[in-house]
Design a protein around this motif. Sequence first.
Motif, short mmCIF file in Angstrom:
data_model
loop_
_atom_site.label_atom_id
_atom_site.label_comp_id
_atom_site.label_asym_id
_atom_site.label_seq_id
_atom_site.Cartn_x
_atom_site.Cartn_y
_atom_site.Cartn_z
N SER A 1 2.60 27.24 -1.92
CA SER A 1 2.51 28.66 -1.59
C SER A 1 1.60 28.86 -0.39
CB SER A 1 1.99 29.43 -2.81
OG SER A 1 1.33 30.59 -2.39
N GLU B 1 1.70 31.92 -15.84
CA GLU B 1 3.08 31.79 -16.30
C GLU B 1 3.92 30.99 -15.31
OE1 GLU B 1 4.58 35.50 -19.00
OE2 GLU B 1 4.32 35.80 -16.87
N LYS B 2 3.62 31.24 -14.03
CA LYS B 2 4.45 30.65 -12.99
C LYS B 2 4.15 29.16 -12.82
CE LYS B 2 4.05 32.58 -9.05
NZ LYS B 2 3.83 33.70 -8.15
N GLU B 3 2.92 28.79 -13.00
CA GLU B 3 2.52 27.45 -12.61
C GLU B 3 2.06 26.63 -13.81
OE1 GLU B 3 2.07 26.64 -9.21
OE2 GLU B 3 2.40 28.61 -8.34
#
Lengths: 303, 309, 279
Positions: free
Chosen positions: A66, B41-43
């Motif tokens: 990211s 949650e994403k990672e």
Amino acid sequence: MDYVLKTENITKVYGNHKVVDSVSMHVKKGAIYGFIGKNGAGKTTFMRMVAGLAAPEEGEIELFGSGELEKQRLRIGTLIENPGVYVNMTAKENLEVIRRNFGIAEKQAVDDMLEFVGLTGTEKKKVKNFSMGMKQRLGIAISLFRNPDFLILDEPINGLDPEGIIEIRELLLKLNQEKRITILISSHILGELSKIATHYGIIKNGALIEEFDTGELDERCRRCQKIFVDNENLAANILEEKLHINSFDIPGKGVLRIFEQLDDLEQINRELIINGVNIKESYLAGQNLEGYFMELLGGGAND
Amino acid sequence: MQAQLTAAIIILILTGIILSFRLWCYRKQIHHIKEEIALMEKEDTNYQLSSFCPIGETEEVILAVNRLLVHNKEEENRLKRENRIYRESITSISHDIRTPLTSAKGYLQMLQKANMKEEKKREYLKTVEQRLDNVTDMLNQLFEYARIEAGEMELEPEIFQAGNLFAETISMFYEDFLKKNCEPKVTITGKSCKIRADKHAFVRIIENLIKNALVHGTGGYQLSFIQEENQIKIRVSNMTDSIDEKDMDKIFDRFYTTDQSRSRKTTGLGLAIVKGFTIQMGGTVKAQLKDERFTIEVWVPIVADEIFS
Amino acid sequence: MINLLSGEFYKLQKSKSLYICSIVMIAFVLFVYSTLVMVDKIQQGEVENGSMGVVVSEEAMEENEENPVSIFEQIGILDVLEQMFGVFAGIFTSIFAAIFVCGEYGNGAIKNVTGKGYGRWQIFSSKYIMTIIASILMMIAMIIATFLFGLVFSGTGGLDGEFFRNLCSYTAIELLLGAAFIGLIVAVNEICRNIGAGIAISICIVCFSDLITVGIDLVLKYFHFDFKISDYNLLNLMADCPIKNIDKSFAVRAVVMAVLWIIFSFGIGVLHFKKADIK
């Protein structure tokens, strides 16, 4: 492949000297990345840019896939140069500042962390009276305090005694295996890094000259028969035709490195001589790690 | 009157400021938690919730969530680690099994060729048989372990004199010791004391201990069976160079072998089976390394004579 | 942000320099009073002028010779406060601010928070705010000490409503100006990042900025500009603030200048902190 850290040609200029010269580094998730270079090669500056302490002149940094660096840097623990501590406070007070700064609700986290790095019983001692090793431990405690996913450690074993080095090494292995923390660790002590690293990056005069993993390193450092001949092309033909050896290379004029059939060296030598190749020198070379790195890093010159 | 009104208004304004500040804190805190949870949650991350400001009971919520997170994370990491070990061991077991099978197959192919001396044929057949025995051994061990793990092993405990069985079992390995050119030092005391155990399991414990010693040991074998108050101690000890002090904790783990690169002769299940059986008998196991001398001790409780006389 | 302030507050509690500087400031209050006592005694003829290292100028002596009243009749609490705010408050609060701000850079502790989810401006402003709060606390401690010592030495005679009105308005303006001044010092120290240099520069500002502004005023006057720099310098404002019956124009100017200086120093600090690398 998931990369924890990916940089694209980042460059830092101090004055008109390129301290870091378009470095593109790739650190895979779960790796222990050994970042090797001489003092002043740009390791620290590179790490400072990744950690957000310095801004690169050019290039892109990507953390955890990211570009939102400020946010993703929450997941990084760093120990860069000297541990950032308040020397007039105790280790516990130092960690308490960190705890408050990051809003960690667990009040016992401070004591737990002190115990984890082996600094219990230093309640009364101010950091200015700490030994180098204790300071380093405190630095590691600070870097680990927020359960990072990625640790950036700049020469963490500098100034430690041999036992301390072993302890830190084992701690890092444990963090990597049990908590699956990716680690970027710089050093100029190659022997220590090679015991834990899974990937390597070699930096020289600010430029990242090579990146490879342990598999490739083994490949490069494996045992070989080094033969110095007058005609390396003829020798190569003979190796292939008569001896059916395919695994060899020619690192320079008149030099051959043979990786196969090392248990039958007389045969190789005999065959070469019979077919008209003059052998000047021939020996079994097991280029060791240290030798290989020295070759990569310096080329002998002190520049 | 005027003054009181002013005071009241000031107090009101102050209260308003304080209340709206607290409200702001609450909202910020909730927002902060929401953002952090979204990240988690994403990672795949070790990250834990932090607090924006200590207000109300929000920090207790954070603490509780973090406890859950830590617990789940530990569980997840443990599972992943075990999974990895499991996968690795499946690979290594398949390799271990394939090696003798391939070799046996090679001999069979040679046997199929015509005009072969009868003598040679017999020799080959014997080799094939040996290889197949190897495979059977390994499979048995695997099967046995799987059953112990699954709790399907039906043990039939009986009361017997363990010393005799011990002596019998070690005598079966006499030739193996001879091959290694060293005679073990055997000590047996309290031969007649009785234990309550499955005979088959007891024999298996001793077998596995000796096999382990034969594979990893370099000499100085000592086998002993000693009565100690109300338990017996079976002790197998040998010199070794392939084991480290720090391996001691893991030595009874399944699929644990000391050196990955060493040519495998074991599945890494032998000692796990020893531990499994011993615990079922109500005993304990212990391993230690001192000055390159590796010792495993197994204690099994003795059944008092009076109970069944 | 609240977390950062909480961390800063913890550091403040643990910093010895805060306590030492406050104590020294209070000691100076005591020193001023004891000097006054001595002068008083000289005037009363109890101690011969020149002994004990105290010299009172002849004019002051002559003026009061006819009618020897206690010096505390003429010099009240507010006069002492004026002295304190004129010189000592600036020096000690800025020494403290230098130590507090540069302490972050000495061993690089600042890097533990930089680039870790907090914006650079948040980090700077928490330091800025906490340093100002600390220096205000120090000045309040000084005011209280002056007041209490004043009660001891000159009695409760002058404590009427007017006194308290003057005290409140005077200290309010001084505190505001002081806060703005410390803000400037924080920005200066943020830029130089070294305790030694920080303290030196701060003291130079305290000691010489009035001189310089007055000098510039003179030059301006020489060229017939009707403009006085010293009207806009924080330290001049602090020193010039009348202790009694502050006129409106001065008060407005002081407040406006304080706010402008705060905005200025904060802006400079944030800009520099945002751009500069951290060692």
